[in-house]
Design a protein around this motif. Structure first.
Motif, PDB file in Angstrom:
ATOM      1  N   ASN A 186      39.725  77.073  37.288  1.00  0.00           N
ATOM      2  CA  ASN A 186      39.859  77.198  35.838  1.00  0.00           C
ATOM      3  C   ASN A 186      41.209  77.877  35.590  1.00  0.00           C
ATOM      4  O   ASN A 186      41.958  78.139  36.537  1.00  0.00           O
ATOM      5  CB  ASN A 186      38.656  77.931  35.212  1.00  0.00           C
ATOM      6  N   THR A 209      40.724  73.180  34.916  1.00  0.00           N
ATOM      7  CA  THR A 209      39.798  73.061  33.790  1.00  0.00           C
ATOM      8  C   THR A 209      40.138  74.141  32.762  1.00  0.00           C
ATOM      9  O   THR A 209      40.437  75.275  33.115  1.00  0.00           O
ATOM     10  CB  THR A 209      38.330  73.183  34.239  1.00  0.00           C
ATOM     11  N   GLY A 211      38.286  74.999  29.765  1.00  0.00           N
ATOM     12  CA  GLY A 211      37.187  75.251  28.827  1.00  0.00           C
ATOM     13  C   GLY A 211      37.111  74.162  27.766  1.00  0.00           C
ATOM     14  O   GLY A 211      37.247  72.968  28.079  1.00  0.00           O
ATOM     15  N   GLY A 214      39.701  71.187  27.583  1.00  0.00           N
ATOM     16  CA  GLY A 214      39.696  69.996  28.439  1.00  0.00           C
ATOM     17  C   GLY A 214      40.232  70.253  29.842  1.00  0.00           C
ATOM     18  O   GLY A 214      39.953  71.297  30.426  1.00  0.00           O
ATOM     19  N   GLY A 240      31.946  74.845  34.705  1.00  0.00           N
ATOM     20  CA  GLY A 240      32.836  74.512  35.823  1.00  0.00           C
ATOM     21  C   GLY A 240      32.056  73.885  36.975  1.00  0.00           C
ATOM     22  O   GLY A 240      32.551  72.976  37.653  1.00  0.00           O
ATOM     23  N   ASN A 265      34.715  65.658  32.802  1.00  0.00           N
ATOM     24  CA  ASN A 265      34.969  66.340  31.531  1.00  0.00           C
ATOM     25  C   ASN A 265      33.826  66.067  30.546  1.00  0.00           C
ATOM     26  O   ASN A 265      33.388  66.960  29.809  1.00  0.00           O
ATOM     27  CB  ASN A 265      36.319  65.848  30.988  1.00  0.00           C
TER      28      ASN A 265
END
Ligand code: ADP
Length: 292
Positions: A186, A209, A211, A214, A240, A265
């Motif tokens: 992330n 990633t 949040g 996208g 995640g 996603n």
């Protein structure tokens, strides 16, 4: 899926002990919370469940204790259709747990790893066949680093690609950065990779990633971004993990990186609409119906 792709996960499994509260306790403060519930969790097991619900054939290599949580977690993996042949039951450790406090706009988590510390290289050695038979290996960093490195070496020998979800945040050894096929941090975890001297050589293997925003990734040497799906958020725990399980299932199935990121996603967006790390993990059918 037509030719059941196989994902092997070497990772953690915990029982999540979750309290919901209106108010987060301050230092030294006790507050009366709302509800308490136990949910199967741990990044490894969560990602295994996500991949299995999405149609992959999943092997899990990990460990639990001999306590009631361990029994429940093994039964749960089996119920989710996951092959538990690679699971160790360690009588010397309690099953891993995560204490989760959840309020409207915040979550705080503390993990006691317990039996996850027993996921050692010898366990992976005993399960080499599972690794050899798999299309992709998916790992996180809630088990000993020596095991992650050892698994990476075995997978490289068998030419099975490894997806590393470098979570929770920590500095990564160069051997790890050099060998994995994809990294799925992330935004916070990505910072640890950016600091590495190897960053420029592995940049194209990064799938970050972001949040609700996208995902950013590389395709044909250029940076790409796919926006997040607008959804009604109930609990982002496990977003995640859903992303990683879905991404691994798609890569194992031969998808391109764009196809795998797009699908993951969508699956991850659906996962935040329900409470519990695994509670909102969708099936393939649900992803198709709700996010065509
Ligand atoms: P982690 O849960 O590991 O911190 P992120 O917060 O980056 O990871 O979330 C992982 C993925 O889950 C995102 O890239 C996105 O696809 C999806 N996701 C997370 N939060 C939301 C949200 N609020 N709305 C839509 N999708 C989300």
């Amino acid at each position: 899926m037509d030719n059941q792709p196989t994902v092997c996960i070497v990772g953690s499994i915990n029982m999540d002990l979750t309290i919901t509260t209106e108010k987060m306790p301050m230092q030294g403060e006790t507050v009366l919370g709302k509800d308490f519930a136990t949910y199967p969790g741990g990044k490894g097991a969560n990602q295994a469940v996500a991949a299995s619900r999405l149609g992959a054939n999943v092997h899990m290599i990990g460990a639990v204790g001999t306590d009631a949580f361990g029994e429940k977690l093994l039964a749960h993996l089996k119920k989710e259709g996951i092959n538990t042949q690679g699971m160790r039951t360690d009588p010397s450790q309690p099953t891993g747990i995560a204490n989760i406090i959840l309020s409207e706009d915040d979550n705080r988590i503390i993990v006691a790893p317990g039996a996850n510390k027993s996921v050692l290289p010898d366990l992976v050695d005993k399960q080499k066949e599972l690794i050899k038979q798999s299309d992709v290996i998916l790992m996180q960093l809630e088990i000993p680093m020596e095991t992650v490195l050892h698994t990476l070496a075995i997978a490289s020998k068998f030419q099975v690609p490894v997806i590393l979800n470098p979570a929770p945040y920590q500095k990564l050894p160069e051997a790890l950065l050099a060998k994995a096929a994809y990294f799925t941090p992330n935004e916070i975890e990505a910072e640890a990779i950016k600091e590495s001297p190897l960053f420029s050589s592995i940049q194209k293997k990064l799938i970050v990633t972001e949040g609700s925003e996208g995902v950013t990734f590389y395709e044909n040497n250029s940076q790409q971004w796919i926006p997040g799906h607008p959804v009604e958020v109930k609990d982002t725990t496990g977003a995640g993990d859903t992303f990683n399980g879905a991404f691994a299932a798609e890569i194992a199935n031969g998808a391109s990186i764009r196809e795998a990121v797009t699908f993951a996603n969508a699956a991850a967006a659906l996962s935040v609409t329900k409470i519990g790390a695994q509670g909102g993990m969708p099936t393939r059918q649900e992803v198709k119906e709700r996010i065509p």
